[in-house]
Scaffold this motif. Structure first.
Motif, mmCIF file in Angstrom:
data_model
loop_
_atom_site.group_PDB
_atom_site.id
_atom_site.type_symbol
_atom_site.label_atom_id
_atom_site.label_comp_id
_atom_site.label_asym_id
_atom_site.label_seq_id
_atom_site.Cartn_x
_atom_site.Cartn_y
_atom_site.Cartn_z
ATOM 1 N N GLY A 330 -92.716 1.051 -8.665
ATOM 2 C CA GLY A 330 -93.017 -0.573 -9.670
ATOM 3 C C GLY A 330 -93.465 -1.505 -8.930
ATOM 4 O O GLY A 330 -93.856 -1.544 -7.641
ATOM 5 N N ARG A 331 -93.675 -2.491 -9.672
ATOM 6 C CA ARG A 331 -94.534 -3.932 -9.294
ATOM 7 C C ARG A 331 -93.494 -4.528 -8.117
ATOM 8 O O ARG A 331 -94.037 -5.331 -7.438
ATOM 9 C CB ARG A 331 -94.786 -4.445 -10.245
ATOM 10 N N TYR A 332 -92.217 -4.369 -8.430
ATOM 11 C CA TYR A 332 -91.273 -5.361 -7.773
ATOM 12 C C TYR A 332 -90.298 -4.566 -6.937
ATOM 13 O O TYR A 332 -90.116 -3.280 -7.057
ATOM 14 C CB TYR A 332 -90.101 -5.985 -8.990
ATOM 15 N N GLY A 333 -89.698 -5.135 -5.976
ATOM 16 C CA GLY A 333 -88.721 -4.379 -4.891
ATOM 17 C C GLY A 333 -87.290 -4.495 -5.587
ATOM 18 O O GLY A 333 -86.218 -3.898 -5.263
ATOM 19 N N ALA A 334 -86.958 -5.391 -6.464
ATOM 20 C CA ALA A 334 -85.827 -5.646 -7.350
ATOM 21 C C ALA A 334 -85.900 -6.102 -8.583
ATOM 22 O O ALA A 334 -86.957 -6.611 -8.902
ATOM 23 C CB ALA A 334 -84.622 -6.586 -6.442
ATOM 24 N N TYR A 388 -64.210 -11.774 -24.434
ATOM 25 C CA TYR A 388 -64.246 -12.891 -23.492
ATOM 26 C C TYR A 388 -65.259 -13.963 -23.491
ATOM 27 O O TYR A 388 -65.102 -15.202 -22.887
ATOM 28 C CB TYR A 388 -63.785 -12.453 -22.278
ATOM 29 N N SER A 389 -66.398 -13.439 -24.277
ATOM 30 C CA SER A 389 -67.662 -14.588 -24.241
ATOM 31 C C SER A 389 -68.413 -14.151 -25.438
ATOM 32 O O SER A 389 -68.075 -13.318 -26.074
ATOM 33 C CB SER A 389 -68.165 -14.235 -22.980
ATOM 34 N N TYR A 390 -69.399 -15.049 -25.734
ATOM 35 C CA TYR A 390 -70.445 -14.881 -26.548
ATOM 36 C C TYR A 390 -72.004 -14.878 -26.041
ATOM 37 O O TYR A 390 -72.196 -15.868 -25.197
ATOM 38 C CB TYR A 390 -70.463 -16.145 -27.505
ATOM 39 N N MET A 391 -72.598 -13.894 -26.442
ATOM 40 C CA MET A 391 -74.012 -13.715 -25.724
ATOM 41 C C MET A 391 -74.928 -14.678 -26.678
ATOM 42 O O MET A 391 -74.954 -14.781 -27.905
ATOM 43 C CB MET A 391 -74.488 -12.145 -26.016
ATOM 44 N N LEU A 392 -75.977 -15.457 -25.758
ATOM 45 C CA LEU A 392 -76.828 -16.123 -26.221
ATOM 46 C C LEU A 392 -78.192 -15.504 -25.953
ATOM 47 O O LEU A 392 -79.018 -15.572 -26.934
ATOM 48 C CB LEU A 392 -76.856 -17.393 -25.615
ATOM 49 N N ALA A 393 -78.538 -14.850 -24.809
ATOM 50 C CA ALA A 393 -79.904 -14.332 -24.541
ATOM 51 C C ALA A 393 -79.678 -13.073 -23.518
ATOM 52 O O ALA A 393 -78.820 -13.283 -22.728
ATOM 53 C CB ALA A 393 -80.665 -15.289 -24.137
ATOM 54 N N ASN A 394 -80.654 -12.314 -23.567
ATOM 55 C CA ASN A 394 -80.899 -11.289 -22.395
ATOM 56 C C ASN A 394 -81.990 -11.649 -21.706
ATOM 57 O O ASN A 394 -83.011 -12.067 -22.367
ATOM 58 C CB ASN A 394 -80.910 -9.998 -23.145
ATOM 59 N N VAL A 395 -82.059 -11.785 -20.431
ATOM 60 C CA VAL A 395 -83.182 -12.013 -19.538
ATOM 61 C C VAL A 395 -83.344 -11.027 -18.427
ATOM 62 O O VAL A 395 -82.838 -10.622 -17.769
ATOM 63 C CB VAL A 395 -82.823 -13.462 -18.907
ATOM 64 N N TYR A 396 -84.663 -10.495 -18.739
ATOM 65 C CA TYR A 396 -85.013 -9.350 -17.768
ATOM 66 C C TYR A 396 -86.027 -10.085 -16.889
ATOM 67 O O TYR A 396 -86.873 -10.579 -16.952
ATOM 68 C CB TYR A 396 -85.784 -8.223 -18.319
ATOM 69 N N ILE A 397 -85.665 -9.742 -15.471
ATOM 70 C CA ILE A 397 -86.388 -10.080 -14.482
ATOM 71 C C ILE A 397 -86.835 -9.199 -13.063
ATOM 72 O O ILE A 397 -85.752 -8.718 -12.819
ATOM 73 C CB ILE A 397 -85.835 -11.742 -13.644
ATOM 74 N N GLY A 398 -87.982 -9.276 -12.860
ATOM 75 C CA GLY A 398 -88.392 -8.416 -11.582
ATOM 76 C C GLY A 398 -88.805 -9.328 -10.504
ATOM 77 O O GLY A 398 -89.198 -10.636 -10.766
ATOM 78 N N GLY A 399 -88.358 -9.136 -9.448
ATOM 79 C CA GLY A 399 -88.686 -9.951 -8.197
ATOM 80 C C GLY A 399 -88.900 -9.200 -6.988
ATOM 81 O O GLY A 399 -88.806 -8.103 -6.776
ATOM 82 N N ALA A 400 -89.334 -10.003 -5.824
ATOM 83 C CA ALA A 400 -89.694 -9.354 -4.630
ATOM 84 C C ALA A 400 -88.165 -8.584 -4.113
ATOM 85 O O ALA A 400 -88.111 -7.593 -3.444
ATOM 86 C CB ALA A 400 -89.927 -10.242 -3.500
ATOM 87 N N ASP A 401 -87.025 -9.322 -4.215
ATOM 88 C CA ASP A 401 -85.602 -8.776 -3.765
ATOM 89 C C ASP A 401 -84.612 -9.643 -4.434
ATOM 90 O O ASP A 401 -84.959 -10.418 -5.560
ATOM 91 C CB ASP A 401 -85.600 -9.074 -2.277
ATOM 92 N N GLU A 402 -83.631 -9.546 -4.395
ATOM 93 C CA GLU A 402 -82.286 -10.118 -5.040
ATOM 94 C C GLU A 402 -82.207 -11.479 -4.730
ATOM 95 O O GLU A 402 -82.104 -12.097 -6.026
ATOM 96 C CB GLU A 402 -80.888 -9.411 -4.157
#
Length: 424
Positions: A330-334, A388-402
């Motif tokens: 893939g394009r990203y390491g993590a 225990y909580s309420y969802m506001l958004a899902n955020v998907y992120i790719g990057g070089a590492d953690e």
């Protein structure tokens, strides 16, 4: 010639993922009921099954595959529909063997007892904790999803309070699950338990993770391990992260455990995901649950890191093909899926606009943002929330590492502006 693929529980986000896959080139994806048509204030298993059959019966063309990646009732409807239209499928019994938490635990105890915590079937009408399960424990319906009505409890008082909430809401999934069980030749002890009882089990500790794989021509293939990371001092998920940070030796043990239990169940031609805990202090592994499907939440993570979403395995298996997924292409390491949550009730006064979301995605490359609330929503009235909580958004992120992925998420958090009024 086009290949007609029907997607049970269709939604726009996953449609985009499907259409971008290599195997989608000659496929036409047909929505087979939308997510909203299946899940609502009530779930009617019989009505959903009838509606899906009616749509398929009226289709003027070949039905080449029926796919889905959601939990019940989609996961259980797939073998019924595939059998009706002559498509390859695992048996309904094998799927329900995973779906029914008590049945699944009994099978796990027979095959991989060394990673199964003490558990007991519980009548939700009784307030007495089981004698052979120690606190802290989890109490949950024998069928639930998304951690709905699943409570971690540390003492009898908390146990009774959790059961009171479960009694009020267990029918939402329990009644349609009972309707599903009528289609299965159940063992006597599972027949007696039904779909509206509870499972109590001793709490597992350590690092939570998910093993994903599939079975093809008898071979059980593991294609990835994902870390599940919670918010501090909360059982609510903060993010799913791929690849896992676990030691290779632990990954090998998890893969072997997964092969043993999937081989015992069956699940030929199916994807699966199995949730575990690994305690780095004791090196102990505990199995949480088995799901007879891959996780759609992980699709973009696999696409970012391996070069192909896990939906590809689902589609190829449905078409009778070897998935043979790539690895680290893939394009990203993590990559990670982040869950933006609020832990107190409130009323949504304003959510980021489409233009604002698009601007953030442009400024922070490798990011996809999916809002899960709208103006006017009362958080405590939203469905499909954990305890225990309420969802506001899902955020998907790719990057070089953690570190890069976490840094990008901080940028997204700073840029996304929600206006939420407190409720007292």
């Amino acid at each position: 010639m086009s290949i007609n693929v029907f997607v049970l529980g269709h939604d726009e986000h996953n449609q985009q993922v499907l259409e971008a896959m290599p195997s989608a080139e000659h496929c036409v994806f047909h929505p087979l009921l939308t997510f909203e048509e299946i899940w609502g204030e009530e779930i009617s298993f019989g009505d959903v099954l009838t509606s899906a059959q009616r749509q398929l019966d009226s289709f003027d063309g070949s039905i080449d595959a029926i796919v889905g990646f959601w939990d019940f009732p989609v996961s259980s409807l797939l073998p019924l529909l595939r059998s009706r239209y002559g498509l390859p499928t695992a048996s309904l019994e094998e799927v329900v063997m995973c779906e029914h938490k008590y049945w699944s635990r009994r099978l796990q105890r027979q095959v991989i007892d060394e990673v199964v915590p003490p558990f007991a079937l519980v009548d939700p009408a009784s307030d007495d904790p089981p004698d052979d399960v120690r606190f802290p424990m989890w109490i949950k319906p024998v069928k639930s999803f998304g951690s709905v009505l699943a409570f971690g409890v540390a003492d009898p008082e908390a146990y009774r309070a959790a059961l009171a909430e479960i009694r009020d809401g267990i029918g939402w999934v329990g009644k349609p699950f009972d309707a599903l069980l009528e289609h299965v030749d159940l063992p006597p002890e599972i027949q007696a338990a039904g779909g509206q009882t509870c499972l109590a089990e001793e709490a597992l500790f350590g690092q939570q993770l998910t093993v994903e794989g599939y079975r093809y021509n008898g071979d059980v293939v593991i294609y990835g391990v994902i870390d599940s990371i919670n918010y501090d001092n909360s059982p609510s998920f903060l993010r799913y992260q791929y690849p896992s940070s676990l030691p290779e030796a632990v990954v090998d043990r998890l893969a072997e455990l997964s092969r043993r239990i999937v081989s015992a169940i069956g699940l030929e031609g199916m994807t699966f995901n199995i949730e575990y805990f690994w305690d780095p202090g004791t090196d102990a592994i505990g199995l949480l649950e088995i799901n007879p499907r891959h996780s759609q939440s992980h699709a973009e993570l696999f696409a970012d890191v391996d070069g192909m979403p896990n939906h590809e395995a689902m589609l190829r298996l449905a078409l009778g093909q070897d998935p043979a997924l790539p690895h680290r292409k893939g394009r990203y390491g993590a990559a990670a899926k982040w869950y933006l949550r609020r832990f107190d009730d409130g009323v949504i006064r304003r959510v980021p606009t489409h233009e604002e979301v698009a601007a953030v995605q442009h400024i922070v490359p490798g990011t996809t943002i999916e809002l899960t609330v709208a103006d006017g929503d009362r958080l405590s009235e939203l469905q499909h929330q954990d305890a225990y909580s309420y969802m506001l958004a899902n955020v998907y992120i790719g990057g070089a590492d953690e570190s890069d992925v976490s840094s990008k998420y901080e940028q997204v958090l700073a840029a996304l502006q929600f206006d939420i009024a407190d409720v007292t």
